[in-house]
Design an enzyme around this catalytic site. Structure first.
Site, PDB file in Angstrom:
ATOM      1  N   HIS A  61       2.614  11.836  -7.110  1.00 10.86           N
ATOM      2  CA  HIS A  61       1.214  11.492  -7.385  1.00 10.86           C
ATOM      3  C   HIS A  61       0.990  10.006  -7.192  1.00 10.86           C
ATOM      4  O   HIS A  61       1.930   9.221  -7.072  1.00 10.86           O
ATOM      5  CB  HIS A  61       0.826  11.894  -8.812  1.00 10.86           C
ATOM      6  CG  HIS A  61       1.625  11.192  -9.885  1.00 10.86           C
ATOM      7  ND1 HIS A  61       2.671  11.792 -10.560  1.00 10.86           N
ATOM      8  CD2 HIS A  61       1.556   9.926 -10.407  1.00 10.86           C
ATOM      9  CE1 HIS A  61       3.190  10.950 -11.436  1.00 10.86           C
ATOM     10  NE2 HIS A  61       2.524   9.795 -11.362  1.00 10.86           N
ATOM     11  N   GLU A  94      -2.941  10.719 -11.222  1.00  8.81           N
ATOM     12  CA  GLU A  94      -2.753  10.558 -12.667  1.00  8.81           C
ATOM     13  C   GLU A  94      -3.736   9.523 -13.186  1.00  8.81           C
ATOM     14  O   GLU A  94      -4.016   8.511 -12.534  1.00  8.81           O
ATOM     15  CB  GLU A  94      -1.319  10.109 -12.960  1.00  8.81           C
ATOM     16  CG  GLU A  94      -1.007  10.001 -14.449  1.00  8.81           C
ATOM     17  CD  GLU A  94       0.421   9.555 -14.741  1.00  8.81           C
ATOM     18  OE1 GLU A  94       0.861   9.704 -15.885  1.00  8.81           O
ATOM     19  OE2 GLU A  94       1.092   9.050 -13.806  1.00  8.81           O
ATOM     20  N   HIS A 130       0.816  -1.220   0.000  1.00  9.07           N
ATOM     21  CA  HIS A 130       0.000   0.000   0.000  1.00  9.07           C
ATOM     22  C   HIS A 130       0.845   1.264   0.000  1.00  9.07           C
ATOM     23  O   HIS A 130       2.053   1.231   0.230  1.00  9.07           O
ATOM     24  CB  HIS A 130      -0.979   0.012   1.176  1.00  9.07           C
ATOM     25  CG  HIS A 130      -0.361   0.202   2.524  1.00  9.07           C
ATOM     26  ND1 HIS A 130      -0.207  -0.821   3.440  1.00  9.07           N
ATOM     27  CD2 HIS A 130       0.144   1.309   3.158  1.00  9.07           C
ATOM     28  CE1 HIS A 130       0.347  -0.352   4.546  1.00  9.07           C
ATOM     29  NE2 HIS A 130       0.575   0.941   4.397  1.00  9.07           N
TER      30      HIS A 130
END
Length: 321
Positions: A262, A308, A173
């Site tokens: 991002h 994104e 994660h």
């Protein structure tokens, strides 16, 4: 190709971090068992991108196209930083620039994995034996980014076992801090189509953790079922009370000092997905039609983190780059 988009086909593809020296960073993540599966060079813009993933036969999405995976780490190297003694990365955990927290790998044997990392000379933010939480550790990559290490098995099952198999590791994660849990959960669930896999409530410490992901073929975990065997989850950390402070905000990693850039979601139909986002009145950082790169878009989450959006090539059978 279909002209519609379905969030069930979306994947939490990668998390991007900027690095000072790509040789050192690639070496570190390869030591953790990852592999550079794609490198994109943009010499005219003076930067390179390295996409690392777990790619063994035991890996969840091993062998897939780079955009048809979850749990990748993208390293962005801007030319010359490796030779600049004043250049330093913001790891997202130092005040007043907190926001991004860490990436996390899950391992078959946490004691053996941590011992191996320590013996290789890498530093730790938190060793297994530090503090009260003896079931997690945080290693530091060459730029000081935190890499959480969690076990896929309970500690007592691996106690005394000295082996660790890198082929079983997962990029489990990515954690980001959020100001308002309700708003962030709504965005990631209703806009990006993720499901809430589990919640960790820590009232005494004043924070909650929310783990979200795309169910894929495994589906949403049953109540009480662990998520350490998964790749590509998003962890939202909410500290109680931040939502009530109008002046409070997290650092998105793209303002100075920079670090994290991002997260990225790959979709089945890029144009249809972006059209859907328009109907949901998202905030855009970059629409498909903006700038020179017409094959990527960026939406903003409620905290201003960049997300994104790219095409999963499996649905088009055409290369993105």
């Amino acid at each position: 190709m279909a002209t519609t988009t379905e969030t069930k086909n979306y994947k939490f593809n990668h998390s991007m971090i900027r690095v000072k020296d790509p040789k050192e960073s690639v070496k570190f993540y390869e030591f953790l068992g990852m592999k550079v599966i794609k490198k994109l060079s943009f010499p005219e813009a003076k930067f390179d991108l390295y996409f690392l993933a777990y790619d063994s036969p035991k890996a969840v999405s091993g062998g897939n196209n780079v955009w048809d995976r979850e749990g990748l780490i993208e390293l962005t190297h801007n030319y010359g930083t490796e030779n600049d003694p004043s250049y330093k990365i913001n790891n997202g955990n130092a005040e007043p620039f907190r926001g991004f927290g860490h990436t996390c790998i899950s391992v078959d044997n946490i004691q053996a994995a941590c011992k191996r990392i320590e013996e290789a000379g890498y530093r730790f933010q938190k060793k297994l034996t530090d503090g009260r939480m003896r079931h997690i550790a945080f290693a530091l990559d060459p730029d000081g980014y935190w890499v959480e290490i969690v076990g896929q098995k309970p500690l007592e099952e691996t106690k005394g076992v000295t082996d660790t198999d890198l082929e079983t590791y997962r990029m489990n994660h990515t954690m980001i801090r959020v100001k308002d849990a309700e708003k962030s959960l709504k965005f990631y669930r209703e806009v990006l189509g993720m499901e809430l896999f589990r919640t960790s409530v820590n009232e005494r410490a004043g924070f909650n953790l929310y783990f979200l992901g795309y169910p894929g073929s495994k589906g949403v975990p049953a109540e009480g079922q662990g998520t350490a065997d998964r790749e590509g989850l998003l962890e939202l950390t909410w500290n109680y009370g931040t939502e009530k402070d109008e002046a409070f905000s997290y650092h998105d990693g793209n303002k100075e000092p920079q670090g994290f850039g991002h997260i990225c979601v790959s979709v089945d139909n890029l144009e249809a997905a972006c059209a859907r986002f328009e109907t949901l009145n998202v905030n855009w950082k970059k629409r498909l039609t903006d700038g020179r790169m017409k094959n990527v878009a960026f939406v903003l989450d409620p905290d201003g983190y960049w997300v994104e959006i790219v095409q999963n090539e499996r649905f088009t059978e055409k290369a993105n780059f």
